[in-house]
Design an enzyme around this catalytic site. Structure first.
Site, PDB file in Angstrom:
ATOM      1  N   CYS A   1      76.409  53.058  49.891  1.00  0.00           N
ATOM      2  CA  CYS A   1      76.260  51.589  49.806  1.00  0.00           C
ATOM      3  C   CYS A   1      75.362  51.210  48.631  1.00  0.00           C
ATOM      4  O   CYS A   1      75.623  50.228  47.945  1.00  0.00           O
ATOM      5  CB  CYS A   1      75.610  51.022  51.064  1.00  0.00           C
ATOM      6  SG  CYS A   1      76.242  51.652  52.603  1.00  0.00           S
ATOM      7  N   ASP A   2      74.290  51.963  48.424  1.00  0.00           N
ATOM      8  CA  ASP A   2      73.218  51.492  47.538  1.00  0.00           C
ATOM      9  C   ASP A   2      72.996  52.342  46.289  1.00  0.00           C
ATOM     10  O   ASP A   2      72.230  51.936  45.408  1.00  0.00           O
ATOM     11  CB  ASP A   2      71.892  51.431  48.325  1.00  0.00           C
ATOM     12  CG  ASP A   2      72.002  50.500  49.521  1.00  0.00           C
ATOM     13  OD1 ASP A   2      72.718  49.496  49.403  1.00  0.00           O
ATOM     14  OD2 ASP A   2      71.397  50.778  50.566  1.00  0.00           O
TER      15      ASP A   2
ATOM     16  N   CYS B   1      71.819  54.642  53.192  1.00  0.00           N
ATOM     17  CA  CYS B   1      73.236  54.768  52.847  1.00  0.00           C
ATOM     18  C   CYS B   1      73.426  54.872  51.338  1.00  0.00           C
ATOM     19  O   CYS B   1      73.422  53.856  50.629  1.00  0.00           O
ATOM     20  CB  CYS B   1      74.006  53.568  53.389  1.00  0.00           C
ATOM     21  SG  CYS B   1      75.735  53.559  52.897  1.00  0.00           S
TER      22      CYS B   1
END
Ligand code: NDP
Length: 333
Positions: free
Chosen positions: A137-138, A134
């Protein structure tokens, strides 16, 4: 409040939320068990450009918030928890979270799909330690670094393009020499000076003890092996339908999706409907999932109307049988 519901929806991506909007408008007072990641896969994306009704890009999480608000407006009750089990062997069906058990006259399974991994031994160990599925997300954690994205579909192009916001360089590694991604997404990636493609390569190893430090590659044409140092690896090779809750209870297709009857959402078990990515191995768009949720709500509504009729006529039959019995008893006196 009783634990018996007309319709319970499991999953709160575009399919589940749209099913809730339709079921709510049909006065069915749906309950959604939304999962511990409410909103589904779109909450992990950045900008959504192709959802009709938004002339300007809308952020995935924002789109899901709007849909949730719309479902709430029509009386949907939300439980932001994971379903830990469903029992489809009795009626009403049972839906369990860690805290509670609900019963449902009709059930809509809209559990979506989850990111696929390569299947390498080190993968699970290094997930969250330089290995991610992701980018939104990261990606932030990889400022100024060189990253690798694996895959050749829209997800890989989207992840790679997004990661250029943070990374100095993003390599896309694909096992073929052409992409599956849509033309628009391909063009955007090809035109990005920070993105470079490594064609015909498969990731055979991921190196690193505590953190990802590199990968071992095999050329899919001539079999030559090579290695590449890196600090961030993003796997974007598609998703698998999330069917674990209904394994052994509902029929699945060869592709692992829940089997439904033609273009409907009807599973083999009357009263259980399925919608969205969990039944769709091909299109997997937010808008097709939403449409699929609509179908499920309409199918469930029709089923419940028929069930009401059956229950009503069996009540009438029972009342008539009881009246006859009373008449007989009175006559015998
Ligand atoms: P896809 O199934 O479309 O693509 C998966 C890619 O990963 C393919 O290129 C495939 O290679 C490759 N792949 C699969 N397994 C492996 C493996 N074991 N090792 C190496 N490579 C592998 O999945 P996506 O997630 O990209 O897209 C799914 C759906 O979601 C599509 O319909 C897509 O259009 C949609 N989507 C739309 C977006 C948007 O419009 N904004 C954004 C993201 C997704 P090969 O080609 O060789 O099979």
């Amino acid at each position: 409040m009783s634990d018996l519901r007309n319709v319970i929806i499991v999953g709160s991506g575009p399919a589940g939320l749209t099913a809730a909007i339709y079921a709510g408008r049909a006065n069915l007072s749906p309950l959604i068990v939304a999962g511990s990641q409410p909103g589904g896969q779109l909450t992990l994306t950045s900008e959504v450009e192709n959802y009709p009704g938004f002339a300007e890009p809308v952020l995935g999480p924002e789109l899901m918030d709007v849909m949730r608000g719309q479902a709430e407006r029509f009386g949907t009750e939300f439980v932001d928890d994971d379903v830990v089990g469903v029992d489809l062997s009795s009626r009403p069906f049972e839906v369990k979270t860690a805290e509670r058990t609900w019963r449902a006259r009709a059930l809509i399974v809209a559990t979506g799909a989850s990111a696929r991994l390569l299947g390498l031994e080190s993968e699970r160990r290094l997930l969250g330690r330089g290995l991610s599925t992701c980018a939104t997300c990261d990606g932030f954690f990889f400022k100024g670094q060189e990253l690798v994205v694996v895959g050749g579909g829209d997800s890989a192009m989207e992840e790679a393009t997004f990661l250029t916001r943070f990374a100095d360089k993003v390599y896309v590694i694909h096992r073929k020499d052409s992409l599956r991604a849509s033309k628009a997404m391909q063009d955007r990636a090809f035109n990005d000076p920070k993105i470079e493609f490594l064609w015909n390569k498969e990731v055979a190893h991921i190196y690193g003890d505590d953190l990802v430090s590199g990968i071992g590659l095999i050329d899919t044409v001539d079999g030559t092996e090579s290695t590449k140092d890196l600090s961030g690896l993003f796997i974007a090779i598609g998703a698998d339908p999330r069917t674990h809750l209904v394994h052994g209870q509902l029929e699945l297709t060869d592709l692992g999706t829940i089997a439904v009857d033609g273009r409907s959402s009807r599973t083999k078990l009357p009263g259980v409907f399925a919608a969205g990515d969990v039944i769709d191995p091909h299109y997997r768009q937010a808008v097709t999932a939403a449409a699929s949720g609509t179908v499920a709500a309409l199918d469930a509504e029709q089923y419940l109307a028929a069930l009401d009729q059956v229950e009503e006529s069996s009540r009438v039959d029972l009342a008539a049988a009881l009246a006859d019995e009373v008449d007989d008893l009175v006559a015998a006196d």
